[in-house]
Design a protein around this motif. Sequence first.
Motif, PDB file in Angstrom:
ATOM      1  N   GLY A  33       0.782  -1.219   0.000  1.00 32.85           N
ATOM      2  CA  GLY A  33       0.000   0.000   0.000  1.00 32.85           C
ATOM      3  C   GLY A  33       0.820   1.278   0.000  1.00 32.85           C
ATOM      4  O   GLY A  33       0.274   2.363  -0.160  1.00 32.85           O
ATOM      5  N   GLU A  34       2.133   1.177   0.166  1.00 32.97           N
ATOM      6  CA  GLU A  34       2.968   2.373   0.156  1.00 32.97           C
ATOM      7  C   GLU A  34       3.254   2.792  -1.275  1.00 32.97           C
ATOM      8  O   GLU A  34       3.271   1.972  -2.191  1.00 32.97           O
ATOM      9  CB  GLU A  34       4.269   2.087   0.885  1.00 32.97           C
ATOM     10  N   LYS A  35       3.481   4.074  -1.461  1.00 34.50           N
ATOM     11  CA  LYS A  35       3.643   4.613  -2.799  1.00 34.50           C
ATOM     12  C   LYS A  35       5.097   4.600  -3.260  1.00 34.50           C
ATOM     13  O   LYS A  35       6.008   4.723  -2.457  1.00 34.50           O
ATOM     14  CB  LYS A  35       3.096   6.040  -2.856  1.00 34.50           C
ATOM     15  N   ARG A  36       5.263   4.455  -4.569  1.00 27.01           N
ATOM     16  CA  ARG A  36       6.576   4.706  -5.160  1.00 27.01           C
ATOM     17  C   ARG A  36       6.848   6.198  -5.149  1.00 27.01           C
ATOM     18  O   ARG A  36       5.926   7.008  -5.080  1.00 27.01           O
ATOM     19  CB  ARG A  36       6.607   4.194  -6.598  1.00 27.01           C
ATOM     20  N   MET A  37       8.128   6.566  -5.255  1.00 19.82           N
ATOM     21  CA  MET A  37       8.478   7.974  -5.252  1.00 19.82           C
ATOM     22  C   MET A  37       9.567   8.240  -6.273  1.00 19.82           C
ATOM     23  O   MET A  37      10.597   7.571  -6.279  1.00 19.82           O
ATOM     24  CB  MET A  37       8.957   8.415  -3.873  1.00 19.82           C
ATOM     25  N   ILE A  38       9.321   9.186  -7.149  1.00 19.10           N
ATOM     26  CA  ILE A  38      10.327   9.705  -8.074  1.00 19.10           C
ATOM     27  C   ILE A  38      10.936  10.951  -7.443  1.00 19.10           C
ATOM     28  O   ILE A  38      10.219  11.870  -7.043  1.00 19.10           O
ATOM     29  CB  ILE A  38       9.700  10.069  -9.433  1.00 19.10           C
ATOM     30  N   GLY A  39      12.261  10.996  -7.322  1.00 18.90           N
ATOM     31  CA  GLY A  39      12.934  12.172  -6.792  1.00 18.90           C
ATOM     32  C   GLY A  39      13.746  12.857  -7.876  1.00 18.90           C
ATOM     33  O   GLY A  39      14.379  12.183  -8.693  1.00 18.90           O
ATOM     34  N   LEU A  40      13.721  14.189  -7.926  1.00 21.62           N
ATOM     35  CA  LEU A  40      14.479  14.963  -8.902  1.00 21.62           C
ATOM     36  C   LEU A  40      15.406  15.931  -8.188  1.00 21.62           C
ATOM     37  O   LEU A  40      14.996  16.646  -7.271  1.00 21.62           O
ATOM     38  CB  LEU A  40      13.564  15.756  -9.831  1.00 21.62           C
ATOM     39  N   ALA A  41      16.668  15.950  -8.619  1.00 18.93           N
ATOM     40  CA  ALA A  41      17.668  16.858  -8.070  1.00 18.93           C
ATOM     41  C   ALA A  41      18.005  17.917  -9.100  1.00 18.93           C
ATOM     42  O   ALA A  41      18.159  17.615 -10.292  1.00 18.93           O
ATOM     43  CB  ALA A  41      18.926  16.089  -7.685  1.00 18.93           C
ATOM     44  N   GLY A  42      18.138  19.189  -8.653  1.00 22.43           N
ATOM     45  CA  GLY A  42      18.375  20.263  -9.604  1.00 22.43           C
ATOM     46  C   GLY A  42      19.325  21.325  -9.118  1.00 22.43           C
ATOM     47  O   GLY A  42      19.986  21.197  -8.079  1.00 22.43           O
ATOM     48  N   GLN A  43      19.388  22.397  -9.890  1.00 21.04           N
ATOM     49  CA  GLN A  43      20.252  23.522  -9.579  1.00 21.04           C
ATOM     50  C   GLN A  43      19.823  24.198  -8.286  1.00 21.04           C
ATOM     51  O   GLN A  43      18.659  24.139  -7.885  1.00 21.04           O
ATOM     52  CB  GLN A  43      20.214  24.547 -10.716  1.00 21.04           C
ATOM     53  N   SER A  44      20.794  24.835  -7.641  1.00 23.50           N
ATOM     54  CA  SER A  44      20.552  25.679  -6.464  1.00 23.50           C
ATOM     55  C   SER A  44      19.825  24.921  -5.357  1.00 23.50           C
ATOM     56  O   SER A  44      19.006  25.491  -4.627  1.00 23.50           O
ATOM     57  CB  SER A  44      19.751  26.927  -6.868  1.00 23.50           C
ATOM     58  N   GLY A  45      20.113  23.632  -5.250  1.00 26.86           N
ATOM     59  CA  GLY A  45      19.535  22.850  -4.172  1.00 26.86           C
ATOM     60  C   GLY A  45      18.059  22.544  -4.325  1.00 26.86           C
ATOM     61  O   GLY A  45      17.390  22.188  -3.349  1.00 26.86           O
ATOM     62  N   GLU A  46      17.519  22.661  -5.536  1.00 22.98           N
ATOM     63  CA  GLU A  46      16.097  22.366  -5.749  1.00 22.98           C
ATOM     64  C   GLU A  46      15.844  20.857  -5.702  1.00 22.98           C
ATOM     65  O   GLU A  46      16.635  20.064  -6.209  1.00 22.98           O
ATOM     66  CB  GLU A  46      15.623  22.925  -7.088  1.00 22.98           C
ATOM     67  N   TYR A  47      14.722  20.493  -5.117  1.00 27.00           N
ATOM     68  CA  TYR A  47      14.378  19.082  -4.956  1.00 27.00           C
ATOM     69  C   TYR A  47      12.860  18.931  -5.030  1.00 27.00           C
ATOM     70  O   TYR A  47      12.117  19.621  -4.326  1.00 27.00           O
ATOM     71  CB  TYR A  47      14.899  18.589  -3.604  1.00 27.00           C
ATOM     72  N   TYR A  48      12.410  18.067  -5.917  1.00 28.56           N
ATOM     73  CA  TYR A  48      10.990  17.719  -6.002  1.00 28.56           C
ATOM     74  C   TYR A  48      10.863  16.210  -5.953  1.00 28.56           C
ATOM     75  O   TYR A  48      11.763  15.471  -6.379  1.00 28.56           O
ATOM     76  CB  TYR A  48      10.375  18.216  -7.315  1.00 28.56           C
ATOM     77  N   TYR A  49       9.754  15.716  -5.416  1.00 30.63           N
ATOM     78  CA  TYR A  49       9.479  14.291  -5.508  1.00 30.63           C
ATOM     79  C   TYR A  49       8.020  14.079  -5.876  1.00 30.63           C
ATOM     80  O   TYR A  49       7.155  14.922  -5.615  1.00 30.63           O
ATOM     81  CB  TYR A  49       9.850  13.548  -4.224  1.00 30.63           C
ATOM     82  N   TYR A  50       7.779  12.945  -6.522  1.00 28.68           N
ATOM     83  CA  TYR A  50       6.455  12.622  -7.057  1.00 28.68           C
ATOM     84  C   TYR A  50       6.046  11.258  -6.526  1.00 28.68           C
ATOM     85  O   TYR A  50       6.732  10.256  -6.744  1.00 28.68           O
ATOM     86  CB  TYR A  50       6.505  12.597  -8.585  1.00 28.68           C
ATOM     87  N   LEU A  51       4.937  11.213  -5.790  1.00 29.20           N
ATOM     88  CA  LEU A  51       4.435   9.971  -5.211  1.00 29.20           C
ATOM     89  C   LEU A  51       3.326   9.415  -6.081  1.00 29.20           C
ATOM     90  O   LEU A  51       2.406  10.141  -6.472  1.00 29.20           O
ATOM     91  CB  LEU A  51       3.916  10.228  -3.800  1.00 29.20           C
ATOM     92  N   PHE A  52       3.415   8.133  -6.398  1.00 31.65           N
ATOM     93  CA  PHE A  52       2.401   7.530  -7.279  1.00 31.65           C
ATOM     94  C   PHE A  52       2.197   6.059  -6.940  1.00 31.65           C
ATOM     95  O   PHE A  52       2.960   5.475  -6.167  1.00 31.65           O
ATOM     96  CB  PHE A  52       2.814   7.693  -8.735  1.00 31.65           C
TER      97      PHE A  52
END
Length: 540
Positions: free
Chosen positions: A521-540
Amino acid sequence: MKVYPFLLAFASVLALSSCKDKLVGPPNTPTSDTIAYWTFDGNAQDVSGNGRNATITGNSRYIKDRFTTELGIVDSHTAIEFDGSGQMNVTNMPVLNDNDSYTISVWASFSPGGSLISQTYGFAADTLGWGADLAGSGQIESNTSVGANRWHLLTLAVAAHSSATLYIDSVQVAQKQYGSYSGDNSNQPLQILFNATGISNIDSTRLDDALMLHRCMTGNEVAVRFHEGGWYSHKDGTTTRITGWVKGSFQTPDDIEALWFAWHDTVYACGFNGSILRSIDGGANWVKQVSGTTNNLYRIRFLNFNMGYAGGNAGTLLWTQNAGINWNPVPGTLLTTNDNIRDLYCGGHSIIAVGGNSNSGFIITSTDDGKTWTKSVVTGIASFYGVAKITNVGFIAVGSQGQVYKTTDPSLQSWTPISVSGNPNFESICCSSGGFIWAGTFDGVIYGSSDGGITWPQRNSITTGQIRTLYTVSDQNVWAAGDNGVIVHSIDGGLTWQREDRSDFSGQWNNIELREPVQQGEKRMIGLAGQSGEYYYYLF
């Protein structure tokens, strides 16, 4: 070696856990290496059958266990809570000395400001640590600032004539080598103490599932104990309930070039100015590690929970053998200061590093955990930028000016060049578990190969910016990202693509990685690393 008293000092962090019927050392069937096991199910009896029942003093009560209070999973088990001060004593413990290996592993949780102390040692409030009086020569500890009211696993694993290692949750945080303490037999009582030396700001302290073994648990065994029963990582109690994009932060102004999920909750990142970061709460908070270099680092990968590598400019290749606590240069890599690492593969006992400069490319390989290295490929063309494993086939590396090299050689020393029409400038590559290969270029074109890299038809990616990173969830489900904040996603094998750009970021995405779930039941997570310490993640 003097084993007791034991000291625990902690307040709350985020964790994963183990069910009472799945712990290392079965609770109702004693094993040859189980010293004791206290589940606190309504009492402090030793359920291993070894008769080492605990005496509880002070104000205490039995409460709902960590699965009910923190995860909302209702069960019949309980934990013990001490109000203000209290003590757990076990008087019939075995005599342990320098010739003994042993492990003690306890789940605990605190109210704000709480800590656990021993008769001898104390820690500041809101810290994590564990100490043992090692023949009077001090303690092993980690002072890690944490939050409140979260359960955490503390494990002290002692290897006879070798070392004492402290783990918080599934992360090794401290180690003392044999020789920093001397042998001394002792059969003092095991004491887990609260508010014993004047600290009066402890509102409540909770314990659950305390296990002691007559052997030294490995790091992987600690991680298994930590994750058993479906305990999951979270930041605020709601993370695993979210679907879609969530913005995070690496908490640094440095450009972050790569991230890697070494375990479900333990994430590493690296980037410019020698930055190496570690998170033990799934990316909620990051701590900068001492890398020993100021060179830009472009990739970080781990062979297992404890052993990892980071590579970058000027021939820099670092490794850690203790889950990121220490990083040191890898000896004998055959790299020069003109060799810039751009990608790494780590798996089994194999490590592959690829890179180069504007005039040449290289592939270096090791099949013995980095002990010895071979410079398998050197080209006079341009740099390699990506390397990936082809499931059940071998490995493939790509680079500028159409460079594609493939190997099926178990020694990783023999690589074969593959010709690609138009000599595209490849910058990234990934392979699905089904063997489908994706590669991105400097001009935004994505190529896909379904025949092991022999042919490379183009796949429309609806962008003209550099495709710096790709990740494939399956043959049909692929993510790509790069310049100008572009994120594209296809669920039909690249026939159509959907833009997933974030409105508040127009910079450069450098790396995508996937975290797989560890519980139903736990979600997968896509993590993205970027410039200037930016970080996003996507749960699906």
